[in-house]
Motif scaffolding. Sequence first.
Motif, mmCIF file in Angstrom:
data_model
loop_
_atom_site.group_PDB
_atom_site.id
_atom_site.type_symbol
_atom_site.label_atom_id
_atom_site.label_comp_id
_atom_site.label_asym_id
_atom_site.label_seq_id
_atom_site.Cartn_x
_atom_site.Cartn_y
_atom_site.Cartn_z
ATOM 1 N N VAL A 120 -8.856 -11.556 0.023
ATOM 2 C CA VAL A 120 -9.301 -12.949 0.083
ATOM 3 C C VAL A 120 -9.762 -13.299 -1.320
ATOM 4 O O VAL A 120 -10.632 -12.642 -1.876
ATOM 5 N N GLU A 121 -9.123 -14.314 -1.921
ATOM 6 C CA GLU A 121 -9.436 -14.726 -3.292
ATOM 7 C C GLU A 121 -9.576 -16.238 -3.349
ATOM 8 O O GLU A 121 -8.675 -16.954 -2.907
ATOM 9 N N GLY A 122 -10.667 -16.703 -3.910
ATOM 10 C CA GLY A 122 -10.844 -18.133 -4.111
ATOM 11 C C GLY A 122 -10.727 -18.947 -2.838
ATOM 12 O O GLY A 122 -10.162 -20.037 -2.846
ATOM 13 N N GLY A 123 -11.231 -18.436 -1.734
ATOM 14 C CA GLY A 123 -11.188 -19.170 -0.479
ATOM 15 C C GLY A 123 -9.810 -19.212 0.157
ATOM 16 O O GLY A 123 -9.538 -20.085 0.986
ATOM 17 N N ARG A 124 -8.948 -18.280 -0.211
ATOM 18 C CA ARG A 124 -7.603 -18.204 0.363
ATOM 19 C C ARG A 124 -7.278 -16.769 0.710
ATOM 20 O O ARG A 124 -7.716 -15.843 0.039
ATOM 21 N N ALA A 125 -6.452 -16.618 1.735
ATOM 22 C CA ALA A 125 -5.893 -15.305 2.010
ATOM 23 C C ALA A 125 -4.865 -15.028 0.922
ATOM 24 O O ALA A 125 -4.125 -15.923 0.510
ATOM 25 N N ALA A 126 -4.836 -13.805 0.437
ATOM 26 C CA ALA A 126 -3.879 -13.414 -0.601
ATOM 27 C C ALA A 126 -3.160 -12.153 -0.131
ATOM 28 O O ALA A 126 -3.796 -11.180 0.275
ATOM 29 N N VAL A 127 -1.835 -12.213 -0.179
ATOM 30 C CA VAL A 127 -1.015 -11.074 0.221
ATOM 31 C C VAL A 127 -0.083 -10.753 -0.931
ATOM 32 O O VAL A 127 0.560 -11.642 -1.492
ATOM 33 N N ALA A 128 -0.017 -9.479 -1.275
ATOM 34 C CA ALA A 128 0.882 -9.037 -2.339
ATOM 35 C C ALA A 128 1.811 -7.972 -1.768
ATOM 36 O O ALA A 128 1.366 -7.058 -1.076
ATOM 37 N N ILE A 129 3.101 -8.150 -2.064
ATOM 38 C CA ILE A 129 4.078 -7.118 -1.730
ATOM 39 C C ILE A 129 4.306 -6.338 -3.009
ATOM 40 O O ILE A 129 4.721 -6.898 -4.025
ATOM 41 N N VAL A 130 4.015 -5.042 -2.960
ATOM 42 C CA VAL A 130 4.068 -4.197 -4.140
ATOM 43 C C VAL A 130 5.165 -3.156 -3.956
ATOM 44 O O VAL A 130 5.283 -2.562 -2.889
ATOM 45 N N GLY A 131 5.952 -2.971 -4.990
ATOM 46 C CA GLY A 131 6.997 -1.961 -4.934
ATOM 47 C C GLY A 131 8.082 -2.271 -5.948
ATOM 48 O O GLY A 131 7.995 -3.238 -6.703
ATOM 49 N N SER A 132 9.104 -1.439 -5.959
ATOM 50 C CA SER A 132 10.209 -1.664 -6.886
ATOM 51 C C SER A 132 11.404 -2.225 -6.120
ATOM 52 O O SER A 132 11.487 -2.097 -4.897
ATOM 53 N N GLY A 192 -2.483 -21.417 14.677
ATOM 54 C CA GLY A 192 -2.676 -22.803 15.085
ATOM 55 C C GLY A 192 -3.329 -23.649 14.006
ATOM 56 O O GLY A 192 -3.630 -24.813 14.226
ATOM 57 N N ALA A 193 -3.555 -23.082 12.826
ATOM 58 C CA ALA A 193 -4.202 -23.806 11.730
ATOM 59 C C ALA A 193 -3.345 -23.715 10.474
ATOM 60 O O ALA A 193 -2.657 -22.718 10.246
ATOM 61 N N ARG A 194 -3.405 -24.763 9.659
ATOM 62 C CA ARG A 194 -2.668 -24.791 8.397
ATOM 63 C C ARG A 194 -3.164 -23.664 7.490
ATOM 64 O O ARG A 194 -4.356 -23.421 7.395
ATOM 65 N N SER A 195 -2.215 -23.009 6.821
ATOM 66 C CA SER A 195 -2.559 -21.893 5.949
ATOM 67 C C SER A 195 -2.363 -22.275 4.485
ATOM 68 O O SER A 195 -1.408 -22.967 4.145
ATOM 69 N N ARG A 196 -3.269 -21.797 3.632
ATOM 70 C CA ARG A 196 -3.146 -21.964 2.175
ATOM 71 C C ARG A 196 -2.914 -20.610 1.513
ATOM 72 O O ARG A 196 -3.177 -20.424 0.341
ATOM 73 N N LEU A 197 -2.403 -19.667 2.275
ATOM 74 C CA LEU A 197 -2.155 -18.315 1.830
ATOM 75 C C LEU A 197 -1.357 -18.273 0.529
ATOM 76 O O LEU A 197 -0.452 -19.069 0.322
ATOM 77 N N MET A 198 -1.753 -17.353 -0.343
ATOM 78 C CA MET A 198 -1.008 -17.118 -1.590
ATOM 79 C C MET A 198 -0.262 -15.804 -1.454
ATOM 80 O O MET A 198 -0.849 -14.803 -1.054
ATOM 81 N N LEU A 199 1.020 -15.836 -1.801
ATOM 82 C CA LEU A 199 1.858 -14.646 -1.727
ATOM 83 C C LEU A 199 2.315 -14.271 -3.130
ATOM 84 O O LEU A 199 2.728 -15.137 -3.905
ATOM 85 N N ASP A 200 2.240 -12.995 -3.431
ATOM 86 C CA ASP A 200 2.762 -12.480 -4.693
ATOM 87 C C ASP A 200 3.721 -11.343 -4.363
ATOM 88 O O ASP A 200 3.510 -10.612 -3.401
ATOM 89 N N VAL A 201 4.769 -11.243 -5.145
ATOM 90 C CA VAL A 201 5.744 -10.170 -4.972
ATOM 91 C C VAL A 201 5.941 -9.491 -6.317
ATOM 92 O O VAL A 201 6.225 -10.151 -7.322
ATOM 93 N N ALA A 202 5.771 -8.179 -6.316
ATOM 94 C CA ALA A 202 6.007 -7.346 -7.508
ATOM 95 C C ALA A 202 5.227 -7.841 -8.728
ATOM 96 O O ALA A 202 5.676 -7.715 -9.857
ATOM 97 N N GLY A 203 4.054 -8.449 -8.492
ATOM 98 C CA GLY A 203 3.198 -8.897 -9.582
ATOM 99 C C GLY A 203 3.674 -10.146 -10.303
ATOM 100 O O GLY A 203 3.110 -10.518 -11.337
ATOM 101 N N HIS A 204 4.684 -10.844 -9.760
ATOM 102 C CA HIS A 204 5.232 -12.025 -10.438
ATOM 103 C C HIS A 204 4.166 -13.097 -10.674
ATOM 104 O O HIS A 204 4.020 -13.603 -11.785
ATOM 105 N N ARG A 205 3.440 -13.477 -9.618
ATOM 106 C CA ARG A 205 2.424 -14.535 -9.775
ATOM 107 C C ARG A 205 1.288 -14.085 -10.688
ATOM 108 O O ARG A 205 0.760 -14.890 -11.445
ATOM 109 N N ALA A 206 0.906 -12.845 -10.618
ATOM 110 C CA ALA A 206 -0.167 -12.345 -11.483
ATOM 111 C C ALA A 206 0.243 -12.461 -12.948
ATOM 112 O O ALA A 206 -0.538 -12.930 -13.784
ATOM 113 N N ARG A 207 1.481 -12.060 -13.261
ATOM 114 C CA ARG A 207 1.967 -12.190 -14.643
ATOM 115 C C ARG A 207 2.091 -13.663 -15.029
ATOM 116 O O ARG A 207 1.740 -14.051 -16.150
#
Length: 189
Positions: A69-81, A110-125
């Motif tokens: 949970v980051e900045g009031g949002r659920a955060a999910v990262a898919i990590v791998g090659s 049943g509620a709107r989501s503001r979830l942030m998704l990152d894959v392989a560190g793309h958004r972090a970079r």
Amino acid sequence: MSETDTSPESAISAESVPVEPGTATPPLSPAAPAHDPVRDLEQEGEYAADYLEALLDILDLDGDLDLDVEGGRAAVAIVGSGLDILVGDDGETLDALQDLTRLAVQQQSGARSRLMLDVAGHRARRRVKLSEIGTAAANRVVDSGKAERLSPMSPFERKVVHDAVAAVEGVHSESEGEEPQRRVVVLPD
């Protein structure tokens, strides 16, 4: 000697208990647990993880899921090659996957989501690069005293740039235009 009636029909009901006017009736059942926003966001992450695990299985891709949970949002990262297929050109596939994941979460919760998704560190970079772009633009505006318009960006990208500009004294930023051409403008104070 009288017999005691223990049948369910003889039990005291809420309607049969006299209540004096102006007094509160004590609850007959335990109170509902207090609303916990962090727990709700953690649950969003769990729903997203279930959806993404199924997707990874269908695509026969290996990846580990990190939930936070980051900045009031659920955060999910898919990590791998070998996950570049989930990022796509300039993150377009990642944006679409994030939208689909948000819809899957909304269907479950049943509620709107503001979830942030990152894959392989793309958004972090990308976040690091955008912070550098925002800071550099802010410094140029401080030096020149002239406004600077940046390239069109997604809402996520604009937020990162706005945050970077806000950290520099003597400038502020605004967004202008309509999607998909909406951009950040850095202005002198």
